[in-house]
Design an enzyme around this catalytic site. Structure first.
Site, PDB file in Angstrom:
ATOM      1  N   TYR A  28      14.189  -3.930  41.754  1.00 46.01           N
ATOM      2  CA  TYR A  28      15.375  -4.654  42.213  1.00 46.01           C
ATOM      3  C   TYR A  28      15.361  -4.785  43.737  1.00 46.01           C
ATOM      4  O   TYR A  28      15.638  -5.839  44.284  1.00 46.01           O
ATOM      5  CB  TYR A  28      16.634  -3.925  41.729  1.00 46.01           C
ATOM      6  CG  TYR A  28      17.916  -4.690  41.935  1.00 46.01           C
ATOM      7  CD1 TYR A  28      18.283  -5.695  41.044  1.00 46.01           C
ATOM      8  CD2 TYR A  28      18.743  -4.401  43.000  1.00 46.01           C
ATOM      9  CE1 TYR A  28      19.456  -6.403  41.221  1.00 46.01           C
ATOM     10  CE2 TYR A  28      19.924  -5.100  43.196  1.00 46.01           C
ATOM     11  CZ  TYR A  28      20.275  -6.098  42.309  1.00 46.01           C
ATOM     12  OH  TYR A  28      21.434  -6.798  42.493  1.00 46.01           O
ATOM     13  N   ALA A  59      17.341  -0.190  36.786  1.00 46.45           N
ATOM     14  CA  ALA A  59      17.232   1.258  36.547  1.00 46.45           C
ATOM     15  C   ALA A  59      17.677   1.648  35.142  1.00 46.45           C
ATOM     16  O   ALA A  59      17.165   2.610  34.580  1.00 46.45           O
ATOM     17  CB  ALA A  59      18.042   2.013  37.595  1.00 46.45           C
ATOM     18  N   LEU A  60      18.613   0.926  34.557  1.00 42.60           N
ATOM     19  CA  LEU A  60      19.052   1.258  33.197  1.00 42.60           C
ATOM     20  C   LEU A  60      17.974   0.990  32.158  1.00 42.60           C
ATOM     21  O   LEU A  60      17.976   1.600  31.089  1.00 42.60           O
ATOM     22  CB  LEU A  60      20.324   0.491  32.834  1.00 42.60           C
ATOM     23  CG  LEU A  60      21.601   0.980  33.515  1.00 42.60           C
ATOM     24  CD1 LEU A  60      22.764   0.059  33.171  1.00 42.60           C
ATOM     25  CD2 LEU A  60      21.916   2.410  33.123  1.00 42.60           C
ATOM     26  N   HIS A  91      30.020   0.499  39.108  1.00 40.46           N
ATOM     27  CA  HIS A  91      28.737   0.244  38.451  1.00 40.46           C
ATOM     28  C   HIS A  91      27.671   1.223  38.968  1.00 40.46           C
ATOM     29  O   HIS A  91      26.798   1.654  38.201  1.00 40.46           O
ATOM     30  CB  HIS A  91      28.304  -1.201  38.698  1.00 40.46           C
ATOM     31  CG  HIS A  91      27.037  -1.582  38.008  1.00 40.46           C
ATOM     32  ND1 HIS A  91      26.926  -1.639  36.634  1.00 40.46           N
ATOM     33  CD2 HIS A  91      25.819  -1.916  38.485  1.00 40.46           C
ATOM     34  CE1 HIS A  91      25.701  -1.991  36.305  1.00 40.46           C
ATOM     35  NE2 HIS A  91      25.004  -2.172  37.417  1.00 40.46           N
ATOM     36  N   ASN A 115      11.412  11.976  37.681  1.00 39.88           N
ATOM     37  CA  ASN A 115      12.477  11.018  37.987  1.00 39.88           C
ATOM     38  C   ASN A 115      12.483  10.705  39.478  1.00 39.88           C
ATOM     39  O   ASN A 115      12.875  11.535  40.289  1.00 39.88           O
ATOM     40  CB  ASN A 115      13.837  11.574  37.556  1.00 39.88           C
ATOM     41  CG  ASN A 115      14.962  10.579  37.757  1.00 39.88           C
ATOM     42  OD1 ASN A 115      14.783   9.500  38.315  1.00 39.88           O
ATOM     43  ND2 ASN A 115      16.140  10.941  37.299  1.00 39.88           N
TER      44      ASN A 115
END
Length: 184
Positions: A28, A59-60, A91, A115
């Site tokens: 993104y 990211a989702l 959000h 992560n």
């Protein structure tokens, strides 16, 4: 600022057999994502590992892509990369919490995941964290995955699959029928 802090870093694990990781990145913020990927690739290669790279929209979607690969492919581990910068709405919390929670749940099921999804207040924080000469969070995420792979190999063989496994000697029967699956 966290840049001036020093932290203990574990020695890079050594592997008897090759390792292969999947880097899943949400580009993104493309410039930040590219720096994260560069750090991850360098760490994997320094450990003698191989890697593959896939991009997802945000990211989702990173945990979903890892879950698909865990079910359908043969990677030893995964590196989750992306960047979430706080905006004006809630959000930010949703994306940060849900992506992190999904990765953690897969880790608890045995997936070896580092992560490296940055969750920051502003672009400047992201740049410092992504830069290989800064905090190198992409390299750190790859290192975390490599350490988890090393633990998995040390303690036993990797097992695929999620959910209930019958105990030794237990039979699986179709609910309410008394019949084993595949019988008439």
């Amino acid at each position: 600022m966290a840049v001036s802090e020093t932290h203990h870093v574990l020695a890079r694990p050594v592997f008897d057999a090759p390792v292969k990781l999947l880097i899943v990145v949400a580009p993104y913020y493309k410039d930040i994502a590219d720096k994260l990927v560069a750090g991850a690739r360098a760490e994997i290669e320094a450990a003698g590992g191989a890697w593959d790279l896939v991009e997802v929209p945000g990211a989702l979607e990173v945990p979903t892509a890892i879950a698909i690969a865990e079910r359908l492919s043969n990677f030893d581990g995964y590196v989750a990369l992306g960047c979430v910068i706080r905006g004006e709405t809630t959000h930010y919390e949703t994306v940060c919490n849900d992506s992190s929670r999904a990765l953690q749940l897969m880790g608890l099921q045995g997936a070896c995941i580092g992560n490296g999804i940055l969750t920051v207040e502003n672009r400047e924080q992201a740049v410092v964290r992504a830069d290989a000469d800064g905090q190198n969070k992409g390299g750190g995420a790859a290192a975390a995955a490599l350490h988890l792979i090393a633990l998995t190999r040390r303690w036993g063989t990797a097992r695929k699959g999620v959910g209930f496994r019958p105990g030794v000697g237990e039979e699986i029967r179709l609910a309410g029928t008394g019949k084993e699956p595949g019988t008439a």
